[in-house]
Design an enzyme around this catalytic site. Structure first.
Site, PDB file in Angstrom:
ATOM      1  N   LYS A 111      12.186  -5.177   4.603  1.00 61.45           N
ATOM      2  CA  LYS A 111      11.280  -4.506   3.662  1.00 61.45           C
ATOM      3  C   LYS A 111      11.977  -3.264   3.111  1.00 61.45           C
ATOM      4  O   LYS A 111      12.615  -2.519   3.871  1.00 61.45           O
ATOM      5  CB  LYS A 111       9.989  -4.130   4.395  1.00 61.45           C
ATOM      6  CG  LYS A 111       8.906  -3.544   3.508  1.00 61.45           C
ATOM      7  CD  LYS A 111       7.639  -3.289   4.324  1.00 61.45           C
ATOM      8  CE  LYS A 111       6.513  -2.736   3.468  1.00 61.45           C
ATOM      9  NZ  LYS A 111       5.282  -2.487   4.249  1.00 61.45           N
ATOM     10  N   SER A 115       1.092  -4.627   2.340  1.00 69.16           N
ATOM     11  CA  SER A 115       2.168  -4.303   1.436  1.00 69.16           C
ATOM     12  C   SER A 115       3.482  -5.051   1.700  1.00 69.16           C
ATOM     13  O   SER A 115       4.332  -5.105   0.819  1.00 69.16           O
ATOM     14  CB  SER A 115       2.455  -2.797   1.506  1.00 69.16           C
ATOM     15  OG  SER A 115       2.908  -2.438   2.794  1.00 69.16           O
ATOM     16  N   SER A 134      -0.349  -4.170   6.947  1.00 67.01           N
ATOM     17  CA  SER A 134       0.658  -4.662   5.996  1.00 67.01           C
ATOM     18  C   SER A 134       1.652  -5.695   6.502  1.00 67.01           C
ATOM     19  O   SER A 134       2.387  -6.260   5.710  1.00 67.01           O
ATOM     20  CB  SER A 134       1.435  -3.494   5.408  1.00 67.01           C
ATOM     21  OG  SER A 134       0.690  -2.931   4.367  1.00 67.01           O
TER      22      SER A 134
HETATM   23  N1  GLN Z   1      -3.632  -1.884   2.635  1.00 65.77           N
HETATM   24  C1  GLN Z   1      -3.503  -0.742   3.461  1.00 65.77           C
HETATM   25  C2  GLN Z   1      -3.203   0.481   2.636  1.00 65.77           C
HETATM   26  O1  GLN Z   1      -3.055   0.341   1.481  1.00 65.77           O
HETATM   27  C3  GLN Z   1      -2.431  -0.950   4.499  1.00 65.77           C
HETATM   28  C4  GLN Z   1      -1.057  -0.743   4.006  1.00 65.77           C
HETATM   29  C5  GLN Z   1      -0.018  -0.820   5.076  1.00 65.77           C
HETATM   30  O2  GLN Z   1      -0.265  -1.294   6.185  1.00 65.77           O
HETATM   31  N2  GLN Z   1       1.148  -0.311   4.764  1.00 65.77           N
HETATM   32  O3  GLN Z   1      -3.120   1.568   3.113  1.00 65.77           O
END
Ligand code: GLN
Length: 453
Positions: free
Chosen positions: A55, A130, A154
Site C-alpha cells: 500500500k 482504503s 481498511s
Molecule cells: N473508512 C474509514 C475511514 O475513512 C477507515 C479507513 C482506514 O481504515 N484507513 O476513516
C-alpha cells in the site's frame, strides 16, 4: 496465482520468473490496483524475494511513496519501514505500490490522486477502501499477497468486498515505524492474502516488538503459524444488534457461517453492543483529531509539494489547498474543530470516554466467549457513486471501527457469493494479543464454509 506458502518454497530462478510474469500481468490488467507500472529495475533489482504488493503509505527505500496524494507526488522515501525490513529478512520483497484512498481516508479507493480501483468481480463496483488496491490485486490474481493498513477497517472491508482474506493485528503488535500516520492510536499494518494460512504466515513475518516505535508492544512474540489448529473448539459470540442492521445478502451469509461453525463443534452465544451510531461518532472524532495533528507536517516546508509565491501564509494556504483532496481537507477541519478550545471537552474528551466504554463492552463479551463473529460491512461492494455524502460513506464503517477503537485483532474472510456474484465477507474478532485463537477460528470457518472463488 500461486499462494504465499507455495511461493516461499520456490528457488531463486522460479522467483525471478514469478516476478517477471507478475509484472507483465500487472501491465495488462485494467482494475487500477497498482498506481504505476513497474519498471525493469523494480522487477530485477529491488530485491529478489517473493513479490508482495505494498500500500502506497508504507515507506520503501527509494520508492516514490505518496499516500496517493498530490501533496507527496515526487517524494522519495529515504528508508524502509520496519515491516518492509521484516519482509526482506524473510525472503520477500516489496513489489508495486498498491492504490488507496488519499491518506487512507475512505472506504472505496476512489479518492486516490491516481484514479480509482475497480472490483475484479464487477468493475462497476468499488473494491472497498482504503486498501482497495491491495485487495483488488490479490483478488484479481496480480499479487501473491499484499500489505495494507487498517485504521477503521481498511484492510478487512476491501478484503470482504473482493473475496480475499484481510487481517488487522492487535494495536501494538506490528511496528508503525515508517508507516505514514493517519490516526496514530488506531493504525495497524495487516496482511491481505488468498487464504487464512497465508495471512498467518505474513502476519508472523511483520509482527514483533520494534524499539523504533514507542507504541509497539514490548511483549514476547511467538509465531502462530506452526501452531495453527482448526480443531480447537471455541465459544463464539454473535452481536445480534449488529447483524440486525445488515442487508439480506449479508444476513444470509451470516446464517450460513453460524451453521457451519456449529457443525464444526463450536458453541454460539448471543450478545448485544453499544449502538453503532455512538461508535461511529466516537471514531470519526478520534480519527479526525489525530489526522489533523498528523497532517500538519505537510506544510510545504518540511514535507509536501510547495505552492504559493505570496509569502509564508500564502505558501501554507496554497500548498495545502492544492495538495490535499476534498475529503482530506474536510477531515483536517473537523479534527481541528473537535480539538479547539471550547469544544475539546464536548467532543474529543467525550469521544475518548465512549471509546473506553466500547473497550469495556468487548471485555465483558470476551469473559464469556473466545471470539466474536460480525459482519464486515452492511452490504456487499456497492456501485461507484452509491454514497452521495461523506456521512453515508462513514455509515458503511459501523462494524469495523469499534475493533480499532478497542485495539483488538480481527480477520475478515469470504463466506459465499450473493445473487449477483459478489463476495460476502465476515469477520472474527479476538482478544488483544490472542491472534493464535483468532487464526485457529478463522481456519476452521474457512474450512467449514468452503468458499468458491
Ligand atoms: N473508512 C474509514 C475511514 O475513512 C477507515 C479507513 C482506514 O481504515 N484507513 O476513516
Amino acid at each position: 496465482m500461486i499462494t504465499l506458502k507455495e511461493a516461499l518454497k520456490l528457488n531463486s530462478d522460479d522467483i525471478k520468473k514469478l516476478r517477471e510474469d507478475l509484472a507483465l500481468n500487472i501491465k495488462q490488467s485494467n482494475i487500477g490496483a497498482y498506481v504505476e507500472q513497474l519498471t525493469n529495475s523494480d522487477i530485477t533489482t529491488s530485491g529478489e524475494g517473493v513479490p508482495i504488493a505494498i500500500k502506497d503509505i508504507i515507506n520503501v527505500k527509494e520508492w516514490n511513496i505518496t499516500c496517493c496524494s498530490n501533496i507527496l507526488k515526487g517524494y522519495i522515501s529515504p528508508y524502509d519501514a520496519t515491516v518492509i525490513k521484516n519482509l526482506r529478512e524473510a525472503g520477500l520483497s516489496p513489489f508495486g505500490r498498491a492504490n488507496m484512498d488519499e491518506f487512507a481516508m475512505g472506504s472505496s479507493t476512489d479518492t486516490s490522486c491516481y484514479g480509482k480501483t475497480l472490483n475484479p468481480h464487477n468493475i462497476n463496483k468499488t473494491a472497498g477502501g482504503s486498501s482497495g488496491g491491495s485487495a483488488a490485486a490479490v483478488a484479481g490474481g496480480i499479487a501473491v499477497a499484499a500489505l495494507g493498513t487498517d485504521t477503521g477497517g481498511s484492510v478487512r472491508q476491501p478484503a470482504a468486498y473482493c473475496g480475499v482474506v484481510g487481517m488487522k493485528p492487535t494495536y501494538g503488535r506490528v511496528s508503525r515505524y515508517g508507516v505514514t500516520a493517519y490516526s496514530s492510536s488506531l493504525d495497524q499494518v495487516g496482511p491481505v492474502t488468498q487464504n487464512v494460512e497465508d495471512a498467518a504466515i505474513l502476519y508472523d513475518i511483520i509482527s514483533g516488538h520494534d524499539p523504533l516505535d514507542s507504541t509497539s508492544a514490548n511483549v514476547d512474540y511467538e509465531a502462530i503459524t506452526p501452531k495453527l489448529d482448526a480443531n480447537k473448539k471455541l465459544t463464539i459470540a454473535v452481536i445480534d444488534n449488529f447483524v440486525d442492521q445488515a442487508s439480506p445478502a449479508i444476513k444470509k451469509g451470516f446464517d450460513k457461517a453460524v451453521k457451519a461453525l456449529e457443525e464444526a463443534g463450536h458453541t454460539i452465544v448471543h450478545k448485544n453492543m453499544l449502538d453503532t451510531d455512538k461508535i461511529l461518532s466516537s471514531y470519526y472524532i478520534v480519527a479526525t483529531a489525530e489526522a489533523s495533528a498528523n497532517l500538519s507536517r505537510y506544510d510545504g516546508v518540511r514535507y509536501g509539494n510547495r505552492k504559493g509565491e505570496g509569502g509564508l501564509k500564502d505558501m501554507y494556504i496554497q500548498t495545502k489547498s492544492q495538495g490535499f483532496g476534498d475529503e482530506v481537507q474536510k477531515r483536517i477541519m473537523l479534527g481541528s474543530f473537535v480539538l479547539s478550545s471550547g469544544y475539546y471537552d464536548a467532543y474529543y474528551i467525550k469521544a475518548q470516554k465512549v471509546r473506553h466504554l466500547i473497550k469495556d463492552e468487548y471485555e465483558a463479551i470476551f469473559n464469556q466467549a473466545d471470539l466474536i463473529l460480525s459482519p464486515v460491512a452492511p452490504t456487499t461492494a456497492p456501485e461507484f457513486g452509491t454514497f452521495k455524502t461523506s456521512l453515508e460513506m462513514y455509515l458503511s464503517d459501523i462494524y469495523t471501527i469499534s475493533v480499532n477503537l478497542a485495539g483488538l485483532p480481527a480477520i475478515s474472510l469470504p463466506i459465499e457469493k450473493d445473487e449477483d456474484g459478489m463476495p460476502v465477507g465476515l469477520q472474527l474478532i479476538g482478544r488483544a494479543y490472542d491472534e493464535q485463537t483468532l487464526f485457529n477460528g478463522a481456519l476452521s470457518l474457512e474450512k467449514s464454509v468452503n468458499y468458491k472463488k
